[in-house]
Design an enzyme around this catalytic site. Structure first.
Site, PDB file in Angstrom:
ATOM      1  CD  GLU A 153      -1.287   0.224   3.535  1.00  0.00           C
ATOM      2  OE1 GLU A 153      -1.891   1.167   3.614  1.00  0.00           O
ATOM      3  OE2 GLU A 153      -1.516  -0.558   4.559  1.00  0.00           O
ATOM      4  CB  CYS A 188      -2.498  -4.217   6.525  1.00  0.00           C
ATOM      5  SG  CYS A 188      -2.043  -2.480   7.355  1.00  0.00           S
ATOM      6  CG  HIS A 215      -2.462  -6.036  10.630  1.00  0.00           C
ATOM      7  ND1 HIS A 215      -1.442  -5.856   9.951  1.00  0.00           N
ATOM      8  CD2 HIS A 215      -3.196  -4.625  10.884  1.00  0.00           C
ATOM      9  CE1 HIS A 215      -1.132  -4.338   9.909  1.00  0.00           C
ATOM     10  NE2 HIS A 215      -2.247  -3.848  10.417  1.00  0.00           N
TER      11      HIS A 215
HETATM   12  P1  HMG Z   1      -2.966   7.778  21.052  1.00  0.00           P
HETATM   13  O1  HMG Z   1      -4.152   8.557  21.254  1.00  0.00           O
HETATM   14  O2  HMG Z   1      -1.412   8.260  21.111  1.00  0.00           O
HETATM   15  O3  HMG Z   1      -2.750   6.681  22.469  1.00  0.00           O
HETATM   16  O4  HMG Z   1      -3.520   6.790  19.785  1.00  0.00           O
HETATM   17  P2  HMG Z   1      -3.884   6.221  23.626  1.00  0.00           P
HETATM   18  O5  HMG Z   1      -3.999   7.705  24.312  1.00  0.00           O
HETATM   19  O6  HMG Z   1      -5.089   5.720  23.007  1.00  0.00           O
HETATM   20  O7  HMG Z   1      -2.770   5.310  24.422  1.00  0.00           O
HETATM   21  C1  HMG Z   1      -2.436   3.971  23.914  1.00  0.00           C
HETATM   22  C2  HMG Z   1      -2.371   3.306  24.980  1.00  0.00           C
HETATM   23  O8  HMG Z   1      -1.373   3.553  25.916  1.00  0.00           O
HETATM   24  C3  HMG Z   1      -3.621   3.109  25.738  1.00  0.00           C
HETATM   25  O9  HMG Z   1      -3.822   1.598  26.192  1.00  0.00           O
HETATM   26  C4  HMG Z   1      -3.104   4.016  27.071  1.00  0.00           C
HETATM   27  O10 HMG Z   1      -3.974   3.656  28.324  1.00  0.00           O
HETATM   28  C5  HMG Z   1      -1.770   3.453  27.176  1.00  0.00           C
HETATM   29  P3  HMG Z   1      -5.381   0.993  26.002  1.00  0.00           P
HETATM   30  O11 HMG Z   1      -6.436   1.555  26.818  1.00  0.00           O
HETATM   31  O12 HMG Z   1      -5.460   1.005  24.499  1.00  0.00           O
HETATM   32  O13 HMG Z   1      -4.904  -0.472  26.407  1.00  0.00           O
HETATM   33  N1  HMG Z   1      -0.917   4.409  27.939  1.00  0.00           N
HETATM   34  C6  HMG Z   1       0.007   3.910  28.726  1.00  0.00           C
HETATM   35  N2  HMG Z   1       0.524   2.745  29.128  1.00  0.00           N
HETATM   36  C7  HMG Z   1       1.557   2.736  30.133  1.00  0.00           C
HETATM   37  N3  HMG Z   1       2.021   3.899  30.654  1.00  0.00           N
HETATM   38  C8  HMG Z   1       1.713   5.077  30.273  1.00  0.00           C
HETATM   39  C9  HMG Z   1       0.712   5.164  29.263  1.00  0.00           C
HETATM   40  N4  HMG Z   1       0.052   6.467  28.750  1.00  0.00           N
HETATM   41  C10 HMG Z   1      -1.089   5.971  27.956  1.00  0.00           C
HETATM   42  N5  HMG Z   1       2.444   6.120  30.724  1.00  0.00           N
HETATM   43  C11 HMG Z   1      -3.059   4.878  18.405  1.00  0.00           C
HETATM   44  C12 HMG Z   1      -2.952   5.352  19.885  1.00  0.00           C
HETATM   45  C13 HMG Z   1      -2.760   3.478  18.368  1.00  0.00           C
HETATM   46  C14 HMG Z   1      -4.516   5.097  18.163  1.00  0.00           C
HETATM   47  C15 HMG Z   1      -2.575   5.778  17.648  1.00  0.00           C
HETATM   48  O14 HMG Z   1      -1.025   5.460  17.579  1.00  0.00           O
HETATM   49  C16 HMG Z   1      -2.764   5.661  15.920  1.00  0.00           C
HETATM   50  O15 HMG Z   1      -3.500   6.295  15.557  1.00  0.00           O
HETATM   51  N6  HMG Z   1      -2.006   4.716  15.347  1.00  0.00           N
HETATM   52  C17 HMG Z   1      -2.248   4.410  13.978  1.00  0.00           C
HETATM   53  C18 HMG Z   1      -3.584   3.631  13.715  1.00  0.00           C
HETATM   54  C19 HMG Z   1      -3.396   2.277  14.142  1.00  0.00           C
HETATM   55  O16 HMG Z   1      -2.419   1.629  14.392  1.00  0.00           O
HETATM   56  N7  HMG Z   1      -4.684   1.393  14.214  1.00  0.00           N
HETATM   57  C20 HMG Z   1      -4.608   0.184  14.519  1.00  0.00           C
HETATM   58  C21 HMG Z   1      -5.900  -0.438  13.994  1.00  0.00           C
HETATM   59  S1  HMG Z   1      -5.973  -0.277  12.214  1.00  0.00           S
HETATM   60  C22 HMG Z   1      -4.941  -1.352  11.381  1.00  0.00           C
HETATM   61  O17 HMG Z   1      -4.146  -2.303  12.060  1.00  0.00           O
HETATM   62  C23 HMG Z   1      -4.655  -1.162  10.212  1.00  0.00           C
HETATM   63  C24 HMG Z   1      -3.532  -0.049   9.620  1.00  0.00           C
HETATM   64  O18 HMG Z   1      -2.082  -1.119  10.092  1.00  0.00           O
HETATM   65  C25 HMG Z   1      -3.328   0.223   8.296  1.00  0.00           C
HETATM   66  C26 HMG Z   1      -3.741  -0.678   7.176  1.00  0.00           C
HETATM   67  O19 HMG Z   1      -4.585  -1.472   7.193  1.00  0.00           O
HETATM   68  O20 HMG Z   1      -3.136  -0.532   6.255  1.00  0.00           O
HETATM   69  C27 HMG Z   1      -3.195   0.715  10.486  1.00  0.00           C
END
Ligand code: HMG
Length: 398
Positions: free
Chosen positions: A83, A115, A237
């Site tokens: 992609e 993906c 994934h």
């Molecule tokens: P964010 O807003 O930066 O993070 O987004 P958050 O506030 O949701 O925190 C992440 C986690 O860290 C949470 O845990 C927090 O509690 C924890 P959860 O509630 O999820 O279990 N946390 C901590 N833990 C320990 N110590 C601390 C601490 N602070 C917070 N101090 C997000 C995170 C992954 C959403 C962001 O990075 C993002 O948008 N990433 C890109 C999208 C993505 O990867 N999506 C995954 C599903 S879609 C997919 O897999 C397809 C893809 O690969 C693309 C394709 O298909 O081509 C993306």
């Protein structure tokens, strides 16, 4: 099952980039508590491509050892899943075909659905081998995951390529017939043609992924798939490794099981070693999980592995594979570890500079700084044409 003959993954090799950015450097720059990266999303570092690396150089580097070991006589099809395409018309696979010196009597094509693309490639490859079991298909999944600087997605970038030789009587994993399928038109993550960074609604993407887990499992069961208890491990994934744990917990709940954290760790933990340090490699991610499982674990001969492939937008598939007895003799564990360990750490400023590089669009002659030490490099761009070279001293281990 795939009829009377077993068809599946005969060999698997992966490659990643020249550089690596530890999450500690990103956290130090943006003031994030490192626990959020190391524990919250389960990531340690991310692979960063050098100026002269891209999906073609990584794909060729991943595939070269397969050709060195097996030759190309039986390969009549190359499917390149990505992609992060470099051209709207020409398949990246054609460049790889040329770099690897594959015979002209080959069909080469590029596939895309976020993906999920490599899983489509694997399934289509199985269909081709079914038609003529003497043939093998080279499946390459290669991607660079790139989000905007200073966005939440930034911590989930990465890059890698996995090459798989698909054929009859495979040495590693036999892929089984029933597949659970799921498609839903959602805007959780996408990348319009005019952007080189993805757009994403982070929380929506996690919800969409979990819905796809349910949808594929429901269909898999209806198609006569194995029962949940029949699996030794699950390769999900992994856009970030914590996602695999979320997905598995969700599946357990959906199937009515009590979620036992130790049991989840047993099913998932061994699949995360490479993705945790490489980052999101999009199409390659679920097969990096498989590489980690086969390389890390005790003898898995005869065990069934569940695969959950998710591609935003979204398309997903759940399917199973059985590990072939004797597979350990064919693994590339040492080369895989070397691919990870040979990466050179880049500091935050160096990473940012690489991130901000754009592809020259003026049709002039542009040579690329020689940064990678891998066997293939993007030497430059001339008249809008990408010029690749193979280093004469480039070493390929069979
Ligand atoms: P964010 O807003 O930066 O993070 O987004 P958050 O506030 O949701 O925190 C992440 C986690 O860290 C949470 O845990 C927090 O509690 C924890 P959860 O509630 O999820 O279990 N946390 C901590 N833990 C320990 N110590 C601390 C601490 N602070 C917070 N101090 C997000 C995170 C992954 C959403 C962001 O990075 C993002 O948008 N990433 C890109 C999208 C993505 O990867 N999506 C995954 C599903 S879609 C997919 O897999 C397809 C893809 O690969 C693309 C394709 O298909 O081509 C993306």
């Amino acid at each position: 099952m795939t009829g009377d003959i077993g068809i599946g993954i005969h060999d698997l090799s992966f490659a990643t980039t020249e550089f690596v950015l530890p999450h500690t450097a990103l956290a130090e720059y943006n003031g994030t508590d490192i626990g959020k990266y190391h524990v919250g999303i389960g990531q340690q570092s991310m692979s960063v491509p050098a100026a002269d690396e891209d999906i073609v150089t990584m794909g060729a580097t991943a595939a070269a050892p397969l050709i060195a070991r097996h030759g190309a006589d039986r390969i009549r099809t190359v499917v390149f899943a990505t992609e992060s395409s470099i051209d709207q018309a020409k398949s990246a696979g054609v460049y790889v075909h040329s770099l690897l010196g594959l015979p002209p009597a080959t069909r080469v094509v590029e596939l895309k659905q976020a993906c999920y693309g490599a899983t489509a490639a694997l399934q289509f490859a199985i269909g081709l081998v079914h038609r003529d079991p003497a043939q093998q298909v080279l499946v390459i999944a290669s991607d660079v995951s790139k989000y905007d600087l200073d966005s939440p997605g930034e911590a989930t970038q990465g890059a890698a390529a996995v090459a798989m030789l698909v054929g009859a009587d495979p040495a590693l994993v036999r892929i089984e017939g029933p597949s659970g399928l799921f498609t839903a038109d959602v805007m959780d993550f996408w990348r319009p043609n005019y952007r080189d960074t993805a757009l994403v609604d982070g929380q929506e993407s996690i919800t969409a992924y979990l819905q796809a887990v349910e949808g594929t499992w429901k269909d898999y069961t209806e198609q006569g798939g194995r029962s949940f208890d029949g699996f030794g491990a699950f390769c999900y994934h992994q856009p970030f490794t914590k996602m695999a744990y979320k997905a598995h917990r969700h599946l357990l709940n959906f199937c009515g099981y009590v979620t036992d954290e130790a049991q989840i760790a047993r099913a998932i933990g061994r699949t995360t070693a490479y993705n945790r340090v490489v980052g999101n490699s999009y199409t390659a991610s679920v097969y990096l999980a498989l590489a980690a499982l086969l390389d890390e674990a005790e003898d898995l001969s005869g065990q069934s592995i569940g695969f959950l492939s998710y591609g935003s937008g979204s398309v997903a598939e759940f399917f199973a594979g059985t590990v072939v007895p004797g597979y350990r003799e064919h693994l590339r564990t040492e080369a895989h570890r070397e691919a990870i360990e040979r990466r050179r750490p880049v500091d935050y400023a160096g990473y940012r500079e690489l991130h901000e590089r754009t592809c020259p669009a003026d049709g002039g002659e542009h040579s690329t700084p020689a940064q990678t030490t891998g066997p293939f490099r993007l030497a430059g761009i001339r008249d809008h044409k990408r010029i690749y070279e193979r280093r004469p001293e480039g070493r390929t281990v069979a």
